[in-house]
Write an enzyme that holds these catalytic residues in place. Sequence first.
Site, PDB file in Angstrom:
ATOM      1  N   ASN A  30       0.800  -1.214   0.000  1.00 41.55           N
ATOM      2  CA  ASN A  30       0.000   0.000   0.000  1.00 41.55           C
ATOM      3  C   ASN A  30       0.844   1.279   0.000  1.00 41.55           C
ATOM      4  O   ASN A  30       1.677   1.459   0.885  1.00 41.55           O
ATOM      5  CB  ASN A  30      -0.910  -0.005   1.234  1.00 41.55           C
ATOM      6  CG  ASN A  30      -2.198   0.751   0.993  1.00 41.55           C
ATOM      7  OD1 ASN A  30      -2.438   1.249  -0.106  1.00 41.55           O
ATOM      8  ND2 ASN A  30      -3.033   0.812   2.009  1.00 41.55           N
ATOM      9  N   HIS A 115     -14.558  -5.260  10.648  1.00 42.05           N
ATOM     10  CA  HIS A 115     -14.230  -3.939  11.176  1.00 42.05           C
ATOM     11  C   HIS A 115     -15.460  -3.131  11.513  1.00 42.05           C
ATOM     12  O   HIS A 115     -16.116  -2.608  10.613  1.00 42.05           O
ATOM     13  CB  HIS A 115     -13.450  -3.154  10.118  1.00 42.05           C
ATOM     14  CG  HIS A 115     -12.064  -3.621   9.898  1.00 42.05           C
ATOM     15  ND1 HIS A 115     -11.165  -2.908   9.152  1.00 42.05           N
ATOM     16  CD2 HIS A 115     -11.409  -4.734  10.323  1.00 42.05           C
ATOM     17  CE1 HIS A 115     -10.018  -3.537   9.137  1.00 42.05           C
ATOM     18  NE2 HIS A 115     -10.133  -4.647   9.835  1.00 42.05           N
ATOM     19  N   ARG A 140     -13.698  -6.255  15.305  1.00 41.96           N
ATOM     20  CA  ARG A 140     -12.725  -5.240  15.713  1.00 41.96           C
ATOM     21  C   ARG A 140     -13.470  -3.919  15.881  1.00 41.96           C
ATOM     22  O   ARG A 140     -14.304  -3.566  15.031  1.00 41.96           O
ATOM     23  CB  ARG A 140     -11.631  -5.091  14.656  1.00 41.96           C
ATOM     24  CG  ARG A 140     -10.521  -4.139  15.070  1.00 41.96           C
ATOM     25  CD  ARG A 140      -9.551  -3.865  13.938  1.00 41.96           C
ATOM     26  NE  ARG A 140     -10.013  -2.781  13.087  1.00 41.96           N
ATOM     27  CZ  ARG A 140      -9.222  -2.185  12.197  1.00 41.96           C
ATOM     28  NH1 ARG A 140      -7.971  -2.582  12.026  1.00 41.96           N
ATOM     29  NH2 ARG A 140      -9.685  -1.185  11.458  1.00 41.96           N
ATOM     30  N   TYR A 152      -7.426   6.719  12.666  1.00 42.42           N
ATOM     31  CA  TYR A 152      -7.296   5.440  11.969  1.00 42.42           C
ATOM     32  C   TYR A 152      -8.491   4.531  12.257  1.00 42.42           C
ATOM     33  O   TYR A 152      -8.949   4.420  13.393  1.00 42.42           O
ATOM     34  CB  TYR A 152      -6.039   4.671  12.403  1.00 42.42           C
ATOM     35  CG  TYR A 152      -6.144   3.250  11.918  1.00 42.42           C
ATOM     36  CD1 TYR A 152      -6.587   2.237  12.753  1.00 42.42           C
ATOM     37  CD2 TYR A 152      -5.946   2.962  10.580  1.00 42.42           C
ATOM     38  CE1 TYR A 152      -6.800   0.957  12.273  1.00 42.42           C
ATOM     39  CE2 TYR A 152      -6.151   1.684  10.095  1.00 42.42           C
ATOM     40  CZ  TYR A 152      -6.584   0.694  10.939  1.00 42.42           C
ATOM     41  OH  TYR A 152      -6.819  -0.551  10.446  1.00 42.42           O
ATOM     42  N   ASP A 220      -7.182  -2.197  17.367  1.00 39.59           N
ATOM     43  CA  ASP A 220      -5.888  -1.919  16.741  1.00 39.59           C
ATOM     44  C   ASP A 220      -5.394  -0.549  17.199  1.00 39.59           C
ATOM     45  O   ASP A 220      -5.979   0.471  16.828  1.00 39.59           O
ATOM     46  CB  ASP A 220      -6.050  -1.948  15.206  1.00 39.59           C
ATOM     47  CG  ASP A 220      -4.726  -1.958  14.454  1.00 39.59           C
ATOM     48  OD1 ASP A 220      -4.734  -2.272  13.248  1.00 39.59           O
ATOM     49  OD2 ASP A 220      -3.692  -1.617  15.078  1.00 39.59           O
ATOM     50  N   HIS A 222      -2.649   0.594  16.379  1.00 38.24           N
ATOM     51  CA  HIS A 222      -1.958   1.067  15.185  1.00 38.24           C
ATOM     52  C   HIS A 222      -0.635   1.777  15.467  1.00 38.24           C
ATOM     53  O   HIS A 222      -0.356   2.865  14.925  1.00 38.24           O
ATOM     54  CB  HIS A 222      -2.888   1.969  14.358  1.00 38.24           C
ATOM     55  CG  HIS A 222      -2.788   1.705  12.877  1.00 38.24           C
ATOM     56  ND1 HIS A 222      -2.076   2.507  12.040  1.00 38.24           N
ATOM     57  CD2 HIS A 222      -3.256   0.691  12.129  1.00 38.24           C
ATOM     58  CE1 HIS A 222      -2.134   2.006  10.813  1.00 38.24           C
ATOM     59  NE2 HIS A 222      -2.833   0.903  10.832  1.00 38.24           N
ATOM     60  N   GLU A 246      -3.883  -4.937  19.215  1.00 33.72           N
ATOM     61  CA  GLU A 246      -2.949  -5.072  18.111  1.00 33.72           C
ATOM     62  C   GLU A 246      -2.019  -3.869  17.965  1.00 33.72           C
ATOM     63  O   GLU A 246      -2.443  -2.734  18.179  1.00 33.72           O
ATOM     64  CB  GLU A 246      -3.773  -5.217  16.826  1.00 33.72           C
ATOM     65  CG  GLU A 246      -2.986  -5.284  15.536  1.00 33.72           C
ATOM     66  CD  GLU A 246      -3.904  -5.272  14.320  1.00 33.72           C
ATOM     67  OE1 GLU A 246      -3.435  -4.911  13.239  1.00 33.72           O
ATOM     68  OE2 GLU A 246      -5.108  -5.604  14.481  1.00 33.72           O
ATOM     69  N   GLU A 272       1.944  -7.144  11.265  1.00 34.21           N
ATOM     70  CA  GLU A 272       1.506  -6.882   9.893  1.00 34.21           C
ATOM     71  C   GLU A 272       2.571  -6.149   9.092  1.00 34.21           C
ATOM     72  O   GLU A 272       2.568  -6.202   7.861  1.00 34.21           O
ATOM     73  CB  GLU A 272       0.188  -6.125   9.864  1.00 34.21           C
ATOM     74  CG  GLU A 272       0.260  -4.688  10.321  1.00 34.21           C
ATOM     75  CD  GLU A 272      -1.092  -4.005  10.292  1.00 34.21           C
ATOM     76  OE1 GLU A 272      -1.162  -2.883   9.771  1.00 34.21           O
ATOM     77  OE2 GLU A 272      -2.063  -4.594  10.816  1.00 34.21           O
ATOM     78  N   ARG A 293       0.721 -11.535  13.017  1.00 34.29           N
ATOM     79  CA  ARG A 293      -0.143 -10.834  12.075  1.00 34.29           C
ATOM     80  C   ARG A 293       0.340 -10.822  10.625  1.00 34.29           C
ATOM     81  O   ARG A 293      -0.356 -10.323   9.741  1.00 34.29           O
ATOM     82  CB  ARG A 293      -0.312  -9.372  12.523  1.00 34.29           C
ATOM     83  CG  ARG A 293      -1.164  -9.176  13.739  1.00 34.29           C
ATOM     84  CD  ARG A 293      -2.627  -9.205  13.396  1.00 34.29           C
ATOM     85  NE  ARG A 293      -3.038  -8.004  12.657  1.00 34.29           N
ATOM     86  CZ  ARG A 293      -3.997  -8.017  11.734  1.00 34.29           C
ATOM     87  NH1 ARG A 293      -4.589  -9.152  11.408  1.00 34.29           N
ATOM     88  NH2 ARG A 293      -4.333  -6.910  11.114  1.00 34.29           N
ATOM     89  N   HIS A 322      -3.152 -10.661   8.717  1.00 36.75           N
ATOM     90  CA  HIS A 322      -3.590  -9.334   8.282  1.00 36.75           C
ATOM     91  C   HIS A 322      -4.400  -9.498   7.004  1.00 36.75           C
ATOM     92  O   HIS A 322      -3.941 -10.090   6.047  1.00 36.75           O
ATOM     93  CB  HIS A 322      -2.338  -8.495   8.028  1.00 36.75           C
ATOM     94  CG  HIS A 322      -2.554  -7.054   7.758  1.00 36.75           C
ATOM     95  ND1 HIS A 322      -1.730  -6.323   6.909  1.00 36.75           N
ATOM     96  CD2 HIS A 322      -3.484  -6.184   8.214  1.00 36.75           C
ATOM     97  CE1 HIS A 322      -2.160  -5.066   6.873  1.00 36.75           C
ATOM     98  NE2 HIS A 322      -3.217  -4.966   7.637  1.00 36.75           N
ATOM     99  N   ASP A 326      -6.146  -3.750   1.248  1.00 34.47           N
ATOM    100  CA  ASP A 326      -4.930  -3.523   0.463  1.00 34.47           C
ATOM    101  C   ASP A 326      -4.096  -4.792   0.329  1.00 34.47           C
ATOM    102  O   ASP A 326      -3.028  -4.765  -0.264  1.00 34.47           O
ATOM    103  CB  ASP A 326      -4.101  -2.357   0.996  1.00 34.47           C
ATOM    104  CG  ASP A 326      -3.793  -2.433   2.481  1.00 34.47           C
ATOM    105  OD1 ASP A 326      -2.698  -2.881   2.846  1.00 34.47           O
ATOM    106  OD2 ASP A 326      -4.675  -2.098   3.280  1.00 34.47           O
ATOM    107  N   GLU A 349      -8.235 -11.636   9.734  1.00 34.61           N
ATOM    108  CA  GLU A 349      -8.914 -10.376   9.444  1.00 34.61           C
ATOM    109  C   GLU A 349      -9.562 -10.532   8.064  1.00 34.61           C
ATOM    110  O   GLU A 349      -8.922 -11.036   7.140  1.00 34.61           O
ATOM    111  CB  GLU A 349      -7.906  -9.230   9.424  1.00 34.61           C
ATOM    112  CG  GLU A 349      -8.490  -7.872   9.080  1.00 34.61           C
ATOM    113  CD  GLU A 349      -7.435  -6.770   9.115  1.00 34.61           C
ATOM    114  OE1 GLU A 349      -7.818  -5.598   9.097  1.00 34.61           O
ATOM    115  OE2 GLU A 349      -6.221  -7.094   9.173  1.00 34.61           O
ATOM    116  N   TRP A 413       1.663   6.750  12.294  1.00 34.54           N
ATOM    117  CA  TRP A 413       0.269   6.753  11.864  1.00 34.54           C
ATOM    118  C   TRP A 413      -0.363   5.457  12.187  1.00 34.54           C
ATOM    119  O   TRP A 413       0.222   4.397  12.010  1.00 34.54           O
ATOM    120  CB  TRP A 413       0.158   7.070  10.380  1.00 34.54           C
ATOM    121  CG  TRP A 413      -1.231   6.964   9.882  1.00 34.54           C
ATOM    122  CD1 TRP A 413      -2.269   7.845  10.062  1.00 34.54           C
ATOM    123  CD2 TRP A 413      -1.812   5.814   9.225  1.00 34.54           C
ATOM    124  NE1 TRP A 413      -3.416   7.365   9.539  1.00 34.54           N
ATOM    125  CE2 TRP A 413      -3.156   6.128   8.993  1.00 34.54           C
ATOM    126  CE3 TRP A 413      -1.291   4.592   8.793  1.00 34.54           C
ATOM    127  CZ2 TRP A 413      -4.016   5.249   8.362  1.00 34.54           C
ATOM    128  CZ3 TRP A 413      -2.129   3.694   8.167  1.00 34.54           C
ATOM    129  CH2 TRP A 413      -3.491   4.035   7.963  1.00 34.54           C
TER     130      TRP A 413
END
Length: 413
Positions: A30, A115, A140, A152, A220, A222, A246, A272, A293, A322, A326, A349, A413
């Site tokens: 991605n 999600h 999630r 996010y 997550d 993130h 996560e 991931e 992941r 994961h 993407d 996921e 991020w």
Amino acid sequence: MLVHSPGRNFVTLRITTDDGITGLGDATLNGRELSVASYLRDHLAPLLIGRDAHKIEDTWQYLYRGAYWRRGPVTMTAIAAVDVALWDIKAKVANMPLYQLLGGASRVGCLAYGHASGRDNQEIFDSIRHHQELGYKAIRVQSSIPGLNSVYGVATAANSATGTGSAKGATSTRYDYEPARRSAFPVEEEWDTRAYLRHIPGVFEAVRNEFGPELPLLHDAHHRLTPIQAAKLGKALEPYDLFWLEDVTPAENTDAFRLIRQHTTTPLAVGEIFNSIYDYKNLFEEQLIDYVRSPVSHGGGITPLKKIFDYAAVYQIKSGVHGPTDVSPVGHAASLHLSMAIHNYGISEYMRHSPETLEVFNPSYTFENGLIRPSSEPGIGVTYDDVIASQYEYESAYLPVNRLKLDGSLHDW
Ligand code: CS2
Ligand code: MG
């Protein structure tokens, strides 16, 4: 090399043997798609001409050790695409679905999570119910944070991937979040860790009060917390019995997980953005995480990821691949076949792809009653329609970057 953008950007490798057997591999990274396409087109494809397609392990070692420059997301995504395409070919020649070659089915299907997200608790409740209607048995949960413009994982009409049958303008509960935005520059989002740490435990308290103790819930973080903030969040979430928390802290420094482990029993999922067994070695050996992941597409392929799962099994650490949008349907299918065969399976996921994506890839796996199931088609069970794909030209898109609301400092991020 197939580089198109049906719903979002994808890079797909197709290998065809002398006797016309084709195999597909997902090479989508991605926001950096073209670098992998070039790595494959300019460096790996010439090396594959004339090679025996059945020598998968040797070809993997040849591309990994032969590169001299090892690991890293671009290299390992490129090698993964070749590896999966070769496994697809071998299973087609054997005339069986790939999981049969990987040891056969260890389960009837693979538990998957979806999600749910919302700008407030009511929207989150609606989103959870919507995903339960779709058949998800594990969810999630991501939430907006008071005082922050966008965060996010919270789907809005602006950043949605799939309008799953809902009319435009409907509430966010029915969208899947798509982080990459088509733009010349990454979108800049604002972040405030203290606001996040104040808000998230209350969200899970509200969700547990609304849905009860059984529903498996995941979150997550993130990569945004320091080790001690991660420990604090893990502890604060213990009463709500999460299935996993996560990417709670940037994982380059795996030693950080010792501190987190000291303070919380909330299960931890990581990996991931990992792409090698060496990223996991200490985390496994010191029992510092609970779920792996890495997806096949970014973990170097089926050949190395099976070894990672086998090593994780020694420590009773489970898979948790994961599976965002993407990762293409080819990548989802490859992870699914491996997930069907391994013993130490945890969960997958499963973000559903857009209608445009599904039109081009046409995967044969199904999702029902909480489980993803591969078909009995030989190979990985995904095709690619070049004609339809040619309508969707690649367009540069970037993942957002984060800046602290307080002073504009660059943040994870
Ligand atoms: C996320 C991803 O699904 C997840 O767990 O971490 O959505 C991630 O942000 C994207 O795959 C990045 O491309
Ligand atoms: Mg994640």
